[in-house]
Design a protein around this motif. Structure first.
Motif, PDB file in Angstrom:
ATOM      1  N   MET A  14      65.725   1.953  23.063  1.00 12.53           N
ATOM      2  CA  MET A  14      65.910   1.372  24.397  1.00 12.53           C
ATOM      3  C   MET A  14      65.184   0.032  24.488  1.00 12.53           C
ATOM      4  O   MET A  14      64.019  -0.091  24.095  1.00 12.53           O
ATOM      5  CB  MET A  14      65.380   2.327  25.471  1.00 12.53           C
ATOM      6  CG  MET A  14      65.576   1.821  26.892  1.00 12.53           C
ATOM      7  SD  MET A  14      65.247   3.100  28.100  1.00 12.53           S
ATOM      8  CE  MET A  14      66.621   4.224  27.790  1.00 12.53           C
ATOM      9  N   ALA A  15      65.894  -0.965  24.997  1.00 18.42           N
ATOM     10  CA  ALA A  15      65.302  -2.289  25.157  1.00 18.42           C
ATOM     11  C   ALA A  15      64.377  -2.301  26.368  1.00 18.42           C
ATOM     12  O   ALA A  15      64.616  -1.606  27.362  1.00 18.42           O
ATOM     13  CB  ALA A  15      66.400  -3.339  25.326  1.00 18.42           C
ATOM     14  N   ALA A  16      63.321  -3.092  26.272  1.00 17.80           N
ATOM     15  CA  ALA A  16      62.379  -3.216  27.385  1.00 17.80           C
ATOM     16  C   ALA A  16      63.052  -3.913  28.564  1.00 17.80           C
ATOM     17  O   ALA A  16      63.916  -4.775  28.373  1.00 17.80           O
ATOM     18  CB  ALA A  16      61.156  -4.007  26.945  1.00 17.80           C
ATOM     19  N   PRO A  17      62.700  -3.541  29.785  1.00 20.88           N
ATOM     20  CA  PRO A  17      63.287  -4.213  30.958  1.00 20.88           C
ATOM     21  C   PRO A  17      62.862  -5.672  31.019  1.00 20.88           C
ATOM     22  O   PRO A  17      61.879  -6.077  30.372  1.00 20.88           O
ATOM     23  CB  PRO A  17      62.725  -3.412  32.139  1.00 20.88           C
ATOM     24  CG  PRO A  17      61.483  -2.775  31.617  1.00 20.88           C
ATOM     25  CD  PRO A  17      61.730  -2.500  30.170  1.00 20.88           C
ATOM     26  N   LEU A  18      63.598  -6.446  31.786  1.00 16.30           N
ATOM     27  CA  LEU A  18      63.292  -7.857  31.943  1.00 16.30           C
ATOM     28  C   LEU A  18      61.865  -8.028  32.458  1.00 16.30           C
ATOM     29  O   LEU A  18      61.473  -7.441  33.459  1.00 16.30           O
ATOM     30  CB  LEU A  18      64.270  -8.501  32.928  1.00 16.30           C
ATOM     31  CG  LEU A  18      64.112  -9.999  33.172  1.00 16.30           C
ATOM     32  CD1 LEU A  18      64.403 -10.782  31.898  1.00 16.30           C
ATOM     33  CD2 LEU A  18      65.028 -10.451  34.304  1.00 16.30           C
ATOM     34  N   GLU A  19      61.049  -8.829  31.740  1.00 18.56           N
ATOM     35  CA  GLU A  19      59.634  -8.951  32.062  1.00 18.56           C
ATOM     36  C   GLU A  19      59.416  -9.744  33.352  1.00 18.56           C
ATOM     37  O   GLU A  19      59.861 -10.875  33.486  1.00 18.56           O
ATOM     38  CB  GLU A  19      58.880  -9.643  30.917  1.00 18.56           C
ATOM     39  CG  GLU A  19      58.714  -8.773  29.693  1.00 18.56           C
ATOM     40  CD  GLU A  19      57.785  -9.402  28.669  1.00 18.56           C
ATOM     41  OE1 GLU A  19      57.344 -10.545  28.901  1.00 18.56           O
ATOM     42  OE2 GLU A  19      57.509  -8.761  27.637  1.00 18.56           O
ATOM     43  N   VAL A  20      58.732  -9.106  34.284  1.00 16.31           N
ATOM     44  CA  VAL A  20      58.276  -9.752  35.503  1.00 16.31           C
ATOM     45  C   VAL A  20      56.776  -9.530  35.640  1.00 16.31           C
ATOM     46  O   VAL A  20      55.991 -10.469  35.683  1.00 16.31           O
ATOM     47  CB  VAL A  20      59.011  -9.221  36.744  1.00 16.31           C
ATOM     48  CG1 VAL A  20      58.483  -9.899  38.006  1.00 16.31           C
ATOM     49  CG2 VAL A  20      60.513  -9.418  36.621  1.00 16.31           C
ATOM     50  N   THR A  21      56.406  -8.268  35.677  1.00 16.08           N
ATOM     51  CA  THR A  21      54.986  -7.899  35.754  1.00 16.08           C
ATOM     52  C   THR A  21      54.473  -7.318  34.440  1.00 16.08           C
ATOM     53  O   THR A  21      53.285  -7.117  34.286  1.00 16.08           O
ATOM     54  CB  THR A  21      54.765  -6.842  36.850  1.00 16.08           C
ATOM     55  OG1 THR A  21      55.468  -5.633  36.498  1.00 16.08           O
ATOM     56  CG2 THR A  21      55.283  -7.336  38.187  1.00 16.08           C
ATOM     57  N   ARG A  22      55.393  -7.022  33.504  1.00 19.10           N
ATOM     58  CA  ARG A  22      55.082  -6.341  32.230  1.00 19.10           C
ATOM     59  C   ARG A  22      54.638  -4.898  32.433  1.00 19.10           C
ATOM     60  O   ARG A  22      54.159  -4.274  31.497  1.00 19.10           O
ATOM     61  CB  ARG A  22      54.028  -7.122  31.427  1.00 19.10           C
ATOM     62  CG  ARG A  22      54.550  -8.424  30.860  1.00 19.10           C
ATOM     63  CD  ARG A  22      53.506  -9.176  30.083  1.00 19.10           C
ATOM     64  NE  ARG A  22      54.050 -10.400  29.516  1.00 19.10           N
ATOM     65  CZ  ARG A  22      53.313 -11.371  28.975  1.00 19.10           C
ATOM     66  NH1 ARG A  22      51.989 -11.233  28.923  1.00 19.10           N
ATOM     67  NH2 ARG A  22      53.865 -12.443  28.487  1.00 19.10           N
ATOM     68  N   LEU A  23      54.760  -4.404  33.654  1.00 22.80           N
ATOM     69  CA  LEU A  23      54.625  -2.978  33.918  1.00 22.80           C
ATOM     70  C   LEU A  23      56.037  -2.402  33.837  1.00 22.80           C
ATOM     71  O   LEU A  23      56.872  -2.675  34.693  1.00 22.80           O
ATOM     72  CB  LEU A  23      54.006  -2.724  35.290  1.00 22.80           C
ATOM     73  CG  LEU A  23      52.687  -3.436  35.601  1.00 22.80           C
ATOM     74  CD1 LEU A  23      52.277  -3.187  37.050  1.00 22.80           C
ATOM     75  CD2 LEU A  23      51.591  -2.964  34.667  1.00 22.80           C
ATOM     76  N   ALA A  59      64.656  -4.473  38.280  1.00 22.92           N
ATOM     77  CA  ALA A  59      65.937  -4.830  37.665  1.00 22.92           C
ATOM     78  C   ALA A  59      67.017  -3.795  37.942  1.00 22.92           C
ATOM     79  O   ALA A  59      68.178  -4.005  37.571  1.00 22.92           O
ATOM     80  CB  ALA A  59      65.749  -4.993  36.153  1.00 22.92           C
ATOM     81  N   GLY A  60      66.655  -2.686  38.602  1.00 19.73           N
ATOM     82  CA  GLY A  60      67.628  -1.621  38.831  1.00 19.73           C
ATOM     83  C   GLY A  60      68.034  -0.910  37.558  1.00 19.73           C
ATOM     84  O   GLY A  60      69.118  -0.312  37.488  1.00 19.73           O
ATOM     85  N   ASN A  61      67.167  -0.973  36.548  1.00 18.60           N
ATOM     86  CA  ASN A  61      67.449  -0.354  35.248  1.00 18.60           C
ATOM     87  C   ASN A  61      66.892   1.071  35.259  1.00 18.60           C
ATOM     88  O   ASN A  61      65.766   1.319  34.818  1.00 18.60           O
ATOM     89  CB  ASN A  61      66.813  -1.190  34.129  1.00 18.60           C
ATOM     90  CG  ASN A  61      67.235  -0.725  32.746  1.00 18.60           C
ATOM     91  OD1 ASN A  61      67.762   0.365  32.572  1.00 18.60           O
ATOM     92  ND2 ASN A  61      67.001  -1.578  31.758  1.00 18.60           N
ATOM     93  N   TRP A  62      67.688   2.011  35.766  1.00 16.86           N
ATOM     94  CA  TRP A  62      67.200   3.385  35.924  1.00 16.86           C
ATOM     95  C   TRP A  62      66.945   4.104  34.608  1.00 16.86           C
ATOM     96  O   TRP A  62      65.970   4.857  34.500  1.00 16.86           O
ATOM     97  CB  TRP A  62      68.164   4.177  36.799  1.00 16.86           C
ATOM     98  CG  TRP A  62      68.151   3.691  38.220  1.00 16.86           C
ATOM     99  CD1 TRP A  62      69.099   2.941  38.832  1.00 16.86           C
ATOM    100  CD2 TRP A  62      67.104   3.899  39.181  1.00 16.86           C
ATOM    101  NE1 TRP A  62      68.727   2.660  40.129  1.00 16.86           N
ATOM    102  CE2 TRP A  62      67.500   3.250  40.364  1.00 16.86           C
ATOM    103  CE3 TRP A  62      65.894   4.566  39.150  1.00 16.86           C
ATOM    104  CZ2 TRP A  62      66.729   3.247  41.507  1.00 16.86           C
ATOM    105  CZ3 TRP A  62      65.102   4.573  40.289  1.00 16.86           C
ATOM    106  CH2 TRP A  62      65.517   3.920  41.448  1.00 16.86           C
ATOM    107  N   PRO A  63      67.779   3.926  33.579  1.00 13.10           N
ATOM    108  CA  PRO A  63      67.449   4.577  32.300  1.00 13.10           C
ATOM    109  C   PRO A  63      66.092   4.142  31.754  1.00 13.10           C
ATOM    110  O   PRO A  63      65.320   4.974  31.266  1.00 13.10           O
ATOM    111  CB  PRO A  63      68.597   4.146  31.381  1.00 13.10           C
ATOM    112  CG  PRO A  63      69.737   3.883  32.304  1.00 13.10           C
ATOM    113  CD  PRO A  63      69.114   3.295  33.528  1.00 13.10           C
TER     114      PRO A  63
END
Length: 340
Positions: free
Chosen positions: A176-185, A193-197
């Protein structure tokens, strides 16, 4: 003493504390007999005087100790923690890269410890001597006694390897790819990002390390809450509240808990700082890319700038949390301002 004067005094105390910490770090650094030049140039280049001298000049290792310390202080004051011997990147950039993972793990661990520790401590204090009280005492003693690296390996073996119901080490599933970095949490970024998986995967991976890291804090919170409740329930104002016909639940929540909050603030503040700075073993066992993992790699590679920068960051976290607790004390209890 006014609240602003009280806060100013507490803030000014940070300066000598930081100077003392940097001095102790520098003395310990110079007391080590291992030459960091081995890590910088490598063993193959140690017989080349020109390369060794150039490296010592570049990293300031040829200066007298007092000049090195003044240079450290000057750089630290500007937010420059030096360059890592291992990554060749600014240490501050490395720390900011690893810190969010530790913050996320520590915050979830604290939520777990508070969510269970305070209600269990209150109930154990109200029912002193009961079977539940003995059970919570045994659990808190067990949690405080078992080393986290051992319990971490045990839960990984049982729930990941043997039962297969929990994920393995890391922050996300391997594919699984990491979600788009904003806070890195990862949990926060996945929600944004609405990335529920990715959110459920990150949350799932937090369960075991947060349980292990939060267990010790849970034991402390439970014992402190229990002891504070027992002390408060003996006071005259509790008997007065009962004589007015208030329910036992109302007496505990509306009266006793108000005075229990103050000692709990100290415990929670120090617990959170301790979680941020003391997650080394847990992060290592669960391959969690946080400050603990970073410091272990730095120590194994004799990366002194990284070790000093990470240690200073942990010290600053403790100081800032203590400052926040002191200020909150002054707000909740004006008597503290005159004592401090």
């Amino acid at each position: 003493m006014g609240l602003s004067h009280y806060i100013l005094r507490r803030v000014l105390l940070i300066i000598p504390m930081l100077l003392g910490i940097t001095l102790v770090m520098f003395i310990l650094y110079n007391m080590t007999r291992v030459d960091p030049i081995v890590m910088i140039v490598g063993e193959r280049q140690l017989n080349n005087p020109a390369i060794v001298d150039a490296a010592r000049e570049r990293w300031g290792l040829n200066r007298p100790p007092w000049e090195q310390y003044l240079a450290y202080i000057s750089n630290y004051a500007q937010g420059d923690l030096g360059l890592s011997f291992l990554t060749r990147r600014p240490v501050i950039d490395d720390l900011m890269l690893y810190l969010p993972a530790t913050i996320e793990l520590s915050f979830v661990s604290l939520l777990f410890a508070v969510g269970i520790g305070i209600p269990a401590g209150v109930l154990a204090g109200v029912r002193k001597g009961s079977l539940f009280d003995r059970f919570t005492w045994a659990v808190s003693l067990l949690n405080a006694s078992l080393p986290p690296f051992w319990t971490g390996l045990v839960v990984l073996f049982v729930f990941y390897y043997h039962l297969g119901i929990m994920p393995g080490p890391g922050r996300l599933d391997p594919r699984m790819a990491a979600p788009l970095e904003v806070t890195r949490l990862y949990t926060v970024d996945a929600l944004l990002a609405g990335n529920w998986p990715a959110f459920w995967s990150a949350l799932h991976h937090l369960v075991l390390p947060a349980f292990i890291l939060g267990s010790f804090t849970l034991a402390i919170i439970m014992r402190v809450t229990r002891a504070a409740i027992i002390d408060e329930m003996r006071n005259d104002y509790i008997r007065t509240a009962r004589s007015k016909g208030l329910s036992e639940r109302g007496v505990v929540i509306n009266h006793a808990m108000r005075n229990v909050v103050i000692p709990l603030i100290t415990i929670l503040g120090l617990a959170f700082a301790g979680l941020l700075g003391g997650a080394v073993m847990t992060e290592t066992v669960f391959d969690w890319p946080g400050i603990g993992t970073y410091l272990v790699k730095a120590a194994s590679a004799l990366d002194y700038p990284a070790i000093q920068g990470g240690t200073l960051l942990i010290a600053i976290i403790y100081i800032v949390v203590n400052l926040a607790v002191d200020i909150l004390y002054g707000v909740l209890d004006p008597r503290v301002r005159h004592v401090g």
